[in-house]
Design a protein around this motif. Structure first.
Motif, PDB file in Angstrom:
ATOM      1  N   GLY A  92     -43.751  59.275 -18.520  1.00 49.03           N
ATOM      2  CA  GLY A  92     -42.512  59.681 -19.199  1.00 49.03           C
ATOM      3  C   GLY A  92     -42.716  59.811 -20.703  1.00 49.03           C
ATOM      4  N   LYS A  93     -43.567  58.942 -21.267  1.00 51.89           N
ATOM      5  CA  LYS A  93     -43.814  59.009 -22.722  1.00 51.89           C
ATOM      6  C   LYS A  93     -44.578  60.284 -23.083  1.00 51.89           C
ATOM      7  CE  LYS A  93     -43.293  54.230 -24.003  1.00 51.89           C
ATOM      8  NZ  LYS A  93     -43.449  53.185 -22.995  1.00 51.89           N
ATOM      9  N   MET A  94     -45.500  60.701 -22.190  1.00 53.50           N
ATOM     10  CA  MET A  94     -46.223  61.961 -22.437  1.00 53.50           C
ATOM     11  C   MET A  94     -45.245  63.136 -22.396  1.00 53.50           C
ATOM     12  SD  MET A  94     -49.602  61.322 -20.143  1.00 53.50           S
ATOM     13  CE  MET A  94     -50.453  62.817 -20.542  1.00 53.50           C
ATOM     14  N   ILE A  95     -44.323  63.093 -21.418  1.00 56.05           N
ATOM     15  CA  ILE A  95     -43.323  64.154 -21.300  1.00 56.05           C
ATOM     16  C   ILE A  95     -42.441  64.178 -22.555  1.00 56.05           C
ATOM     17  CG2 ILE A  95     -41.247  64.869 -20.028  1.00 56.05           C
ATOM     18  CD1 ILE A  95     -42.589  63.728 -17.472  1.00 56.05           C
ATOM     19  N   ASP A  96     -42.048  62.991 -23.003  1.00 53.31           N
ATOM     20  CA  ASP A  96     -41.173  62.896 -24.176  1.00 53.31           C
ATOM     21  C   ASP A  96     -41.823  63.534 -25.400  1.00 53.31           C
ATOM     22  OD1 ASP A  96     -38.848  61.844 -25.623  1.00 53.31           O
ATOM     23  OD2 ASP A  96     -40.329  60.537 -26.594  1.00 53.31           O
ATOM     24  N   SER A  97     -43.105  63.226 -25.611  1.00 55.20           N
ATOM     25  CA  SER A  97     -43.706  63.788 -26.835  1.00 55.20           C
ATOM     26  C   SER A  97     -43.936  65.292 -26.671  1.00 55.20           C
ATOM     27  CB  SER A  97     -44.955  63.028 -27.272  1.00 55.20           C
ATOM     28  OG  SER A  97     -45.926  63.111 -26.298  1.00 55.20           O
ATOM     29  N   TYR A  98     -44.137  65.756 -25.433  1.00 53.43           N
ATOM     30  CA  TYR A  98     -44.236  67.207 -25.189  1.00 53.43           C
ATOM     31  C   TYR A  98     -42.890  67.880 -25.497  1.00 53.43           C
ATOM     32  CZ  TYR A  98     -44.329  71.590 -22.588  1.00 53.43           C
ATOM     33  OH  TYR A  98     -44.217  72.924 -22.229  1.00 53.43           O
ATOM     34  N   LEU A  99     -41.799  67.283 -25.000  1.00 54.16           N
ATOM     35  CA  LEU A  99     -40.476  67.900 -25.205  1.00 54.16           C
ATOM     36  C   LEU A  99     -40.108  67.937 -26.681  1.00 54.16           C
ATOM     37  CD1 LEU A  99     -38.449  66.410 -22.200  1.00 54.16           C
ATOM     38  CD2 LEU A  99     -39.048  68.815 -22.557  1.00 54.16           C
ATOM     39  N   ARG A 100     -40.584  66.905 -27.419  1.00 56.29           N
ATOM     40  CA  ARG A 100     -40.264  66.902 -28.850  1.00 56.29           C
ATOM     41  C   ARG A 100     -41.304  67.685 -29.658  1.00 56.29           C
ATOM     42  NH1 ARG A 100     -39.833  61.977 -30.979  1.00 56.29           N
ATOM     43  NH2 ARG A 100     -40.555  60.730 -29.231  1.00 56.29           N
ATOM     44  N   SER A 101     -42.151  68.433 -28.947  1.00 57.87           N
ATOM     45  CA  SER A 101     -43.180  69.288 -29.550  1.00 57.87           C
ATOM     46  C   SER A 101     -44.159  68.515 -30.417  1.00 57.87           C
ATOM     47  CB  SER A 101     -42.554  70.436 -30.358  1.00 57.87           C
ATOM     48  OG  SER A 101     -41.750  71.213 -29.526  1.00 57.87           O
ATOM     49  N   GLY A 122     -29.975  71.611 -28.840  1.00 59.31           N
ATOM     50  CA  GLY A 122     -30.624  70.686 -29.773  1.00 59.31           C
ATOM     51  C   GLY A 122     -31.978  71.201 -30.223  1.00 59.31           C
ATOM     52  N   GLU A 123     -32.838  70.256 -30.549  1.00 65.67           N
ATOM     53  CA  GLU A 123     -34.101  70.594 -31.191  1.00 65.67           C
ATOM     54  C   GLU A 123     -35.261  70.661 -30.210  1.00 65.67           C
ATOM     55  OE1 GLU A 123     -34.601  70.684 -34.864  1.00 65.67           O
ATOM     56  OE2 GLU A 123     -32.523  71.225 -34.410  1.00 65.67           O
TER      57      GLU A 123
END
Ligand code: DGP
Length: 234
Positions: free
Chosen positions: A49-58, A154-155
């Motif tokens: 989930g943390k990998m996905i999170d940093s991907y989504l936040r570019s 959003g961003e």
């Protein structure tokens, strides 16, 4: 035999009001003394989930196939706990599920192309086959105009109007096949006020929340019986 809990998935585009509706539904169920919990995908707390999170936040770039499989793996991380909760009688409200996985990935287009898919629809669907199948999916359908009026997107990576338009097209395609092993699919007009949408949500889930007698199905499981090894490869 005691009834199991209902598995209720809420899907929709960004700004469709999914998270608000999911939280309100949870409160109403709890007020009605129904054992229920809310889960959400992606679950950004696990290492995946943390990998996905940093991907989504570019914050990082990942190959699109890899990202798709990470989102699916994130759902698989919770598959057995979902099943356990449902079997123990707890109703689950799930904010996004495999249908978002399919819609967001299969709507990607090749760089430089207007419409050529980057990832094949079937390829995107396969990793989620066998997850616990929802009893019902509520698709909150918001128009682009209303999404814009709600303050726009959003961003994060997918929060752009052209992306959301393509994602919606794939959701329509999913809704046409989902009945085959995907459970019930209900489209709810999400352009209305929060209270109006909640009333429709509440009425739609009424008969499920008292508990479900039917066994829990597997998502998109075609129930083919494999009788010998050769048929596996046919
Ligand atoms: P949310 O936390 O609900 O705002 O979702 C984050 C973003 O990730 C949102 O733009 C939708 C997208 N998303 C959710 N699930 C998946 C998935 O399984 N695959 C892909 N590619 N995107 C997803």
């Amino acid at each position: 035999m005691p009834r199991r809990g209902a598995f209720i998935v809420i899907e929709g585009l960004d700004r469709s009001g999914k998270s608000t509706q999911a939280a309100t539904l949870l409160r109403r169920l709890q007020d009605a003394q129904i054992s229920a919990k809310l889960i959400k995908f992606p679950d950004r707390t696990t290492p995946i989930g943390k990998m996905i999170d940093s991907y989504l936040r570019s914050e990082n770039e990942l190959d699109d196939h890899t990202v798709h499989l990470l989102f699916s793996a994130n759902r698989w991380e919770f598959a057995s706990s979902i099943e356990k909760s449902l079997q123990s009688g707890e109703t689950i409200i799930c904010d996004r599920y495999a249908f978002s996985g399919l819609a967001f990935s299969a709507s990607k287009i090749r760089p430089g192309s207007q419409s050529y898919p980057l990832l094949d629809y079937e390829w995107c669907r396969v990793p989620d086959i066998g997850l616990p199948a929802p009893d019902i999916t509520l698709f909150l359908d918001v128009s682009a105009d209303v999404a814009r009026k709600r303050g726009g997107y959003g961003e994060e990576r997918y929060e752009k109007e052209d992306v959301q338009r393509r994602v919606r097209d794939v959701f329509v395609r999913i809704s046409e096949h989902v009945q085959g092993g995907g459970g019930r699919w209900e489209v709810i007009d999400a352009d209305e006020t929060q209270e109006e949408v909640q009333e429709v949500v509440w009425k739609t889930v009424q008969e499920l929340v008292a508990g479900v007698d039917a066994p829990l199905e597997k998502l998109w499981d075609d129930k083919r019986e494999v009788t010998n090894v050769e048929t596996l490869y046919m």
